[in-house]
Design an enzyme around this catalytic site. Structure first.
Site, short mmCIF file in Angstrom:
data_model
loop_
_atom_site.label_atom_id
_atom_site.label_comp_id
_atom_site.label_asym_id
_atom_site.label_seq_id
_atom_site.Cartn_x
_atom_site.Cartn_y
_atom_site.Cartn_z
N ARG A 55 20.10 -20.14 63.85
CA ARG A 55 19.61 -20.69 65.16
C ARG A 55 20.41 -20.49 66.26
NH1 ARG A 55 18.54 -27.08 63.73
NH2 ARG A 55 19.92 -27.29 65.35
N ARG A 95 24.95 -21.92 58.34
CA ARG A 95 23.45 -22.26 58.13
C ARG A 95 22.47 -21.01 58.47
NH1 ARG A 95 20.79 -27.31 60.61
NH2 ARG A 95 21.95 -26.66 62.30
N ARG A 136 26.81 -30.67 70.79
CA ARG A 136 25.81 -31.51 70.14
C ARG A 136 26.41 -32.70 69.78
NH1 ARG A 136 24.07 -26.68 66.68
NH2 ARG A 136 22.82 -28.09 65.42
N ARG A 148 16.60 -40.56 69.25
CA ARG A 148 18.17 -40.30 69.21
C ARG A 148 18.72 -40.80 70.57
NH1 ARG A 148 19.64 -34.35 66.89
NH2 ARG A 148 17.83 -34.30 66.12
N LYS A 179 20.13 -33.66 57.32
CA LYS A 179 18.78 -34.23 57.32
C LYS A 179 17.65 -33.27 56.88
CE LYS A 179 19.19 -34.69 62.15
NZ LYS A 179 21.01 -34.08 62.25
P1 AP5 Z 1 20.75 -29.25 57.49
O1 AP5 Z 1 20.04 -30.03 56.46
O2 AP5 Z 1 19.92 -28.26 58.51
O3 AP5 Z 1 21.29 -30.64 58.55
P2 AP5 Z 1 20.73 -31.35 59.83
O4 AP5 Z 1 21.02 -32.40 59.91
O5 AP5 Z 1 19.30 -31.17 59.59
O6 AP5 Z 1 21.30 -30.31 61.10
P3 AP5 Z 1 20.53 -30.25 62.61
O7 AP5 Z 1 21.59 -28.84 63.04
O8 AP5 Z 1 19.20 -29.63 62.38
O9 AP5 Z 1 20.67 -31.16 63.10
P4 AP5 Z 1 20.57 -31.50 64.68
O10 AP5 Z 1 20.41 -32.85 64.95
O11 AP5 Z 1 22.01 -31.02 65.54
O12 AP5 Z 1 19.46 -30.40 65.12
P5 AP5 Z 1 18.09 -30.53 65.75
O13 AP5 Z 1 17.09 -29.57 65.40
O14 AP5 Z 1 17.52 -32.07 65.28
O15 AP5 Z 1 22.11 -28.83 57.02
C1 AP5 Z 1 23.14 -28.01 58.05
C2 AP5 Z 1 23.62 -26.91 56.92
O16 AP5 Z 1 24.49 -27.55 55.77
C3 AP5 Z 1 22.64 -26.10 56.16
O17 AP5 Z 1 22.95 -24.64 56.07
C4 AP5 Z 1 22.58 -26.63 54.69
O18 AP5 Z 1 22.27 -25.86 53.85
C5 AP5 Z 1 23.90 -27.19 54.49
N1 AP5 Z 1 24.02 -28.53 53.73
C6 AP5 Z 1 23.11 -29.49 53.97
N2 AP5 Z 1 23.47 -30.55 52.86
C7 AP5 Z 1 24.64 -30.14 52.50
C8 AP5 Z 1 25.58 -30.70 51.49
N3 AP5 Z 1 25.29 -31.57 50.94
N4 AP5 Z 1 26.64 -30.12 50.94
C9 AP5 Z 1 26.73 -28.69 51.58
N5 AP5 Z 1 25.95 -28.16 52.24
C10 AP5 Z 1 24.96 -29.07 52.70
O19 AP5 Z 1 18.11 -30.65 67.34
C11 AP5 Z 1 18.22 -29.72 67.96
C12 AP5 Z 1 18.35 -29.87 69.61
O20 AP5 Z 1 17.15 -30.31 69.91
C13 AP5 Z 1 19.34 -31.05 69.92
O21 AP5 Z 1 20.68 -30.54 70.12
C14 AP5 Z 1 18.63 -31.42 71.13
O22 AP5 Z 1 18.83 -30.73 72.26
C15 AP5 Z 1 17.00 -31.57 70.89
N6 AP5 Z 1 16.78 -32.56 70.09
C16 AP5 Z 1 16.40 -32.98 68.86
N7 AP5 Z 1 15.98 -34.09 68.45
C17 AP5 Z 1 15.85 -34.71 69.87
C18 AP5 Z 1 15.47 -36.05 70.25
N8 AP5 Z 1 15.27 -36.97 69.47
N9 AP5 Z 1 15.70 -36.51 71.51
C19 AP5 Z 1 16.00 -35.33 72.42
N10 AP5 Z 1 16.55 -34.16 72.17
C20 AP5 Z 1 16.32 -33.75 70.71
#
Ligand code: AP5
Length: 222
Positions: free
Chosen positions: A158, A129, A169, A94, A18
């Site tokens: 992270r 990552r 997660r 979410r 994302k």
């Molecule tokens: P990356 O682009 O960083 O992936 P991402 O989908 O953004 O992953 P996140 O881990 O940030 O998602 P998440 O939903 O778990 O975490 P969030 O911070 O939102 O890519 C990942 C890796 O892969 C990178 O190293 C990248 O370089 C590599 N990559 C990317 N694309 C690639 C490709 N095509 N090929 C190869 N490699 C690739 O949430 C964290 C926490 O916050 C949650 O667990 C929850 O507790 C809380 N939270 C967040 N949103 C909410 C909500 N709406 N409601 C309640 N709690 C929430």
């Protein structure tokens, strides 16, 4: 006449790409990027009460309670910047309650992008990552390595990016995703997120281009 700004949601499992795709979308379409996880991490870094509470949930891979996040996101969506440029909402909503709240506030996207990536790939992406605290850019030790030694030396990881935590997660993701999808049934595009980041972006870019063309046509024929 000023063009109506684009409003987009992007969703997918942890590490489905994302944030990476948002960097690319932002570069081409100049939308206001609002990432729920980034908002929460900024609160944690600021040491606020909300941040401290949010971290307890993030540590165990659960959704943080609505009272912490719903207003935070709403305020960002209402900022003049998001209203003028359009918005790109990342990792939000979410849950059904978040989607319902957004609808109640009158925020409806033009397109809902779902990144689909098999689970075994996700774990490898999480563990490799790294983040650049200076630029905010997302790297991967194998798939997107840092450009210079200087950047490599300052990369951080992270606190929730361990194999054990990503499994929690993922479970939370599976528990909630269907109910969110059901709210945006008519505007979902499913994107194969398992290919290279450029190839993933090409699919998204195609859909956005088509959307803008359809809009131009409907204005033209009106
Ligand atoms: P990356 O682009 O960083 O992936 P991402 O989908 O953004 O992953 P996140 O881990 O940030 O998602 P998440 O939903 O778990 O975490 P969030 O911070 O939102 O890519 C990942 C890796 O892969 C990178 O190293 C990248 O370089 C590599 N990559 C990317 N694309 C690639 C490709 N095509 N090929 C190869 N490699 C690739 O949430 C964290 C926490 O916050 C949650 O667990 C929850 O507790 C809380 N939270 C967040 N949103 C909410 C909500 N709406 N409601 C309640 N709690 C929430």
């Amino acid at each position: 006449k000023k063009r109506e700004p684009l409003k987009i949601m992007i969703s997918g499992a942890p590490a489905s790409g994302k944030g990476t795709q948002c960097e690319l979308i932002k570069k081409k379409y100049d939308l206001g990027h609002i990432a729920a996880g980034d908002l929460l991490r900024a609160e944690i870094a600021a040491g606020s009460d909300n941040g401290n509470r949010a971290k307890e949930y993030m540590e165990i891979g659960q959704l943080v309670p609505d009272e912490i996040l719903v207003t935070m996101v709403k305020e960002r969506l209402m900022q003049p910047d998001s209203q003028d440029k359009g918005w790109l909402l990342d990792g939000y909503p979410r849950s059904l309650s978040q989607a319902t709240a957004l609808k109640g506030f009158g925020f409806h996207p033009d397109l809902f992008i779902l990144l689909e990536v098999p689970e075994e790939i996700l774990v490898e992406r999480v563990v490799g990552r790294r983040l650049d605290p200076v630029t905010g850019k997302i790297y991967h030790l194998k798939y997107s390595p840092p450009e210079t030694e200087e950047i490599a030396a300052r990369l951080t990881q992270r606190f929730d990016d361990t194999e054990e935590k990503v499994k929690l997660r993922l479970r939370t993701h599976h528990q909630n995703v269907e109910s969110v999808l059901s709210m945006y049934d008519d505007i979902i595009i499913k994107v194969d997120g398992s290919v290279s980041k450029e190839a993933v972006f090409a699919q998204i870019d195609f859909a956005l281009t088509k959307l803008l063309e359809q809009r131009a046509e409907s204005i033209g024929s009106a």
